[in-house]
Design a protein around this motif. Structure first.
Motif, mmCIF file in Angstrom:
data_model
loop_
_atom_site.group_PDB
_atom_site.id
_atom_site.type_symbol
_atom_site.label_atom_id
_atom_site.label_comp_id
_atom_site.label_asym_id
_atom_site.label_seq_id
_atom_site.Cartn_x
_atom_site.Cartn_y
_atom_site.Cartn_z
ATOM 1 N N GLU B 57 -13.262 -7.791 -0.070
ATOM 2 C CA GLU B 57 -12.698 -6.549 0.487
ATOM 3 C C GLU B 57 -11.240 -6.388 0.056
ATOM 4 O O GLU B 57 -10.813 -5.308 -0.350
ATOM 5 C CB GLU B 57 -12.810 -6.594 2.021
ATOM 6 N N VAL B 58 -10.481 -7.491 0.142
ATOM 7 C CA VAL B 58 -9.064 -7.424 -0.240
ATOM 8 C C VAL B 58 -8.930 -7.149 -1.737
ATOM 9 O O VAL B 58 -8.154 -6.280 -2.147
ATOM 10 C CB VAL B 58 -8.333 -8.732 0.156
ATOM 11 N N PHE B 59 -9.709 -7.867 -2.552
ATOM 12 C CA PHE B 59 -9.577 -7.702 -4.009
ATOM 13 C C PHE B 59 -10.080 -6.330 -4.461
ATOM 14 O O PHE B 59 -9.400 -5.615 -5.206
ATOM 15 C CB PHE B 59 -10.354 -8.798 -4.744
ATOM 16 N N VAL B 60 -11.283 -5.958 -4.007
ATOM 17 C CA VAL B 60 -11.904 -4.729 -4.505
ATOM 18 C C VAL B 60 -11.232 -3.492 -3.915
ATOM 19 O O VAL B 60 -10.902 -2.550 -4.634
ATOM 20 C CB VAL B 60 -13.421 -4.721 -4.189
ATOM 21 N N TYR B 61 -11.021 -3.507 -2.600
ATOM 22 C CA TYR B 61 -10.519 -2.305 -1.941
ATOM 23 C C TYR B 61 -8.995 -2.226 -1.945
ATOM 24 O O TYR B 61 -8.412 -1.291 -2.483
ATOM 25 C CB TYR B 61 -11.042 -2.236 -0.502
ATOM 26 N N VAL B 62 -8.355 -3.240 -1.331
ATOM 27 C CA VAL B 62 -6.889 -3.178 -1.228
ATOM 28 C C VAL B 62 -6.261 -3.294 -2.608
ATOM 29 O O VAL B 62 -5.306 -2.585 -2.946
ATOM 30 C CB VAL B 62 -6.370 -4.268 -0.271
ATOM 31 N N GLY B 63 -6.825 -4.192 -3.426
ATOM 32 C CA GLY B 63 -6.244 -4.398 -4.749
ATOM 33 C C GLY B 63 -6.747 -3.428 -5.796
ATOM 34 O O GLY B 63 -6.071 -3.190 -6.794
ATOM 35 N N GLY B 64 -7.925 -2.857 -5.608
ATOM 36 C CA GLY B 64 -8.499 -1.996 -6.634
ATOM 37 C C GLY B 64 -8.499 -0.537 -6.256
ATOM 38 O O GLY B 64 -7.806 0.285 -6.869
ATOM 39 N N VAL B 65 -9.255 -0.211 -5.215
ATOM 40 C CA VAL B 65 -9.432 1.196 -4.857
ATOM 41 C C VAL B 65 -8.108 1.820 -4.389
ATOM 42 O O VAL B 65 -7.790 2.959 -4.736
ATOM 43 C CB VAL B 65 -10.532 1.325 -3.778
ATOM 44 N N LEU B 66 -7.332 1.054 -3.620
ATOM 45 C CA LEU B 66 -6.070 1.609 -3.126
ATOM 46 C C LEU B 66 -5.096 1.895 -4.270
ATOM 47 O O LEU B 66 -4.404 2.920 -4.273
ATOM 48 C CB LEU B 66 -5.455 0.632 -2.117
ATOM 49 N N VAL B 67 -5.068 0.994 -5.245
ATOM 50 C CA VAL B 67 -4.225 1.224 -6.423
ATOM 51 C C VAL B 67 -4.722 2.459 -7.183
ATOM 52 O O VAL B 67 -3.929 3.284 -7.660
ATOM 53 C CB VAL B 67 -4.217 -0.032 -7.324
ATOM 54 N N LEU B 68 -6.040 2.597 -7.246
ATOM 55 C CA LEU B 68 -6.645 3.768 -7.902
ATOM 56 C C LEU B 68 -6.240 5.058 -7.178
ATOM 57 O O LEU B 68 -5.922 6.075 -7.818
ATOM 58 C CB LEU B 68 -8.167 3.603 -7.885
ATOM 59 N N VAL B 69 -6.240 5.009 -5.837
ATOM 60 C CA VAL B 69 -5.828 6.173 -5.047
ATOM 61 C C VAL B 69 -4.376 6.540 -5.376
ATOM 62 O O VAL B 69 -4.051 7.717 -5.607
ATOM 63 C CB VAL B 69 -5.972 5.883 -3.531
ATOM 64 N N ILE B 70 -3.512 5.534 -5.451
ATOM 65 C CA ILE B 70 -2.099 5.815 -5.731
ATOM 66 C C ILE B 70 -1.929 6.371 -7.154
ATOM 67 O O ILE B 70 -1.160 7.299 -7.386
ATOM 68 C CB ILE B 70 -1.262 4.542 -5.498
ATOM 69 N N PHE B 71 -2.703 5.825 -8.104
ATOM 70 C CA PHE B 71 -2.684 6.368 -9.467
ATOM 71 C C PHE B 71 -3.119 7.831 -9.464
ATOM 72 O O PHE B 71 -2.503 8.681 -10.114
ATOM 73 C CB PHE B 71 -3.602 5.560 -10.391
ATOM 74 N N ALA B 72 -4.199 8.121 -8.738
ATOM 75 C CA ALA B 72 -4.710 9.502 -8.673
ATOM 76 C C ALA B 72 -3.661 10.426 -8.061
ATOM 77 O O ALA B 72 -3.433 11.535 -8.558
ATOM 78 C CB ALA B 72 -6.004 9.544 -7.872
ATOM 79 N N VAL B 73 -3.003 9.954 -7.002
ATOM 80 C CA VAL B 73 -1.968 10.770 -6.358
ATOM 81 C C VAL B 73 -0.833 11.046 -7.331
ATOM 82 O O VAL B 73 -0.335 12.171 -7.437
ATOM 83 C CB VAL B 73 -1.451 10.056 -5.092
ATOM 84 N N MET B 74 -0.448 10.018 -8.094
ATOM 85 C CA MET B 74 0.658 10.211 -9.048
ATOM 86 C C MET B 74 0.262 11.185 -10.153
ATOM 87 O O MET B 74 1.055 12.025 -10.568
ATOM 88 C CB MET B 74 1.067 8.858 -9.634
ATOM 89 N N LEU B 75 -0.991 11.082 -10.627
ATOM 90 C CA LEU B 75 -1.469 12.001 -11.662
ATOM 91 C C LEU B 75 -1.509 13.437 -11.151
ATOM 92 O O LEU B 75 -1.057 14.369 -11.820
ATOM 93 C CB LEU B 75 -2.864 11.580 -12.123
ATOM 94 N N VAL B 76 -2.057 13.604 -9.939
ATOM 95 C CA VAL B 76 -2.139 14.941 -9.348
ATOM 96 C C VAL B 76 -0.746 15.500 -9.118
ATOM 97 O O VAL B 76 -0.460 16.664 -9.393
ATOM 98 C CB VAL B 76 -2.931 14.869 -8.017
#
Lengths: 98, 162
Positions: B57-76
């Motif tokens: 959960e920590v690796f996939v979600y906190v380390g992966g999906v959350l970083v992806l969310v922040i990347f998406a926010v920065m792109l948008v």
């Protein structure tokens, strides 16, 4: 507090977020909260019913599904923002009606 | 006693994180709330004895999906040249629907919630044997799904601007 009731509350919070939020980012985050609720329920009940390795492996598979959903959802979000220049769900409806 | 305190702390962490996701108007606070919620979930998994699941959960979600969310926010953010304001249209009917469904779930699951609390100890070897034994078909399907998601993401993000 009992984890089963926490899972129910989390599902309600996520559902309310999906219904009332206007921005796609916030809607996607609310969906993640909704997905977390059954996962917590699975683990809490698995611990009580002595699920062991079966619960843990099913939980891992659910994590994979949720991660794939998040990745595709965020890619679609970026695409929508690039093409339509908005991430607000109500503005997307207006664009679709035009 | 200590287990009860831990459960209350995890419940507070998880619910406050989820409430922050629901109520905040700041996109970075949304990420922070989501991270708090996911860490709370990982804490629950660890508390119930599912260490591998907590780690995933920590690796996939906190380390992966959350970083992806922040990347998406920065792109948008870059595309729209403005910080997105997260607004809500609060509706009593939506609140009634959400609370009603939670109440129904709570009533249905109440007998299970009354069972004795007890963690289980599972080893990585047992999970691996289960995944590559009884759940092999599901494991392969999950791999196929991940590949399909990867191809879909590459395909979707490669669309040219009109």
């Amino acid at each position: 507090m009992n984890a089963v009731f926490v899972a129910c509350a989390l599902f309600a919070i996520g559902l309310y977020g999906v219904l009332v939020r206007r921005d796609l980012i916030a809607i996607l985050a609310s969906v993640e909260v909704m997905i977390g609720a059954p996962l917590l329920l699975l683990v809490a009940l698995g611990a009580r019913l002595d699920g062991g390795a079966a619960v843990e492996s099913i939980g891992l598979l659910l994590l994979v599904l949720a991660a794939a959903e998040a990745a595709v959802g965020l890619a679609l979000l970026v695409l929508v923002a690039r093409v339509v220049r908005t991430t607000r769900a109500d503005e997307l409806v207006e664009v679709g009606e035009r | 006693m200590s287990m009860t305190v831990l459960m209350w702390a995890l419940a507070a962490m998880t619910l406050l994180g989820a409430a922050d996701v629901l109520l905040t108007r700041d996109v970075m606070r949304l990420g922070l709330g989501l991270g708090t919620f996911l860490l709370g979930l990982a804490g629950y998994f660890a508390a119930f004895g599912f260490g591998l699941l907590a780690l995933a959960e920590v690796f996939v979600y906190v380390g992966g999906v959350l970083v992806l969310v922040i990347f998406a926010v920065m792109l948008v953010h870059r595309e729209r040249s403005g910080v997105p304001r997260l607004e809500s249209r609060h509706d009593p009917l939506a609140a009634v629907a959400a609370v009603g469904i939670a109440a129904l779930l709570g009533a249905a699951l109440r007998p299970l919630a009354a069972l004795d609390l007890g963690g289980v100890a599972t080893g990585v070897d047992a999970v691996g044997a289960h995944l590559l034994g009884a759940r092999l078909a599901h494991f392969e399907l999950a791999g196929l799904l991940l590949l399909a998601a990867l191809v879909a993401v590459v395909s979707v993000s490669g669309v040219e601007r009109r």
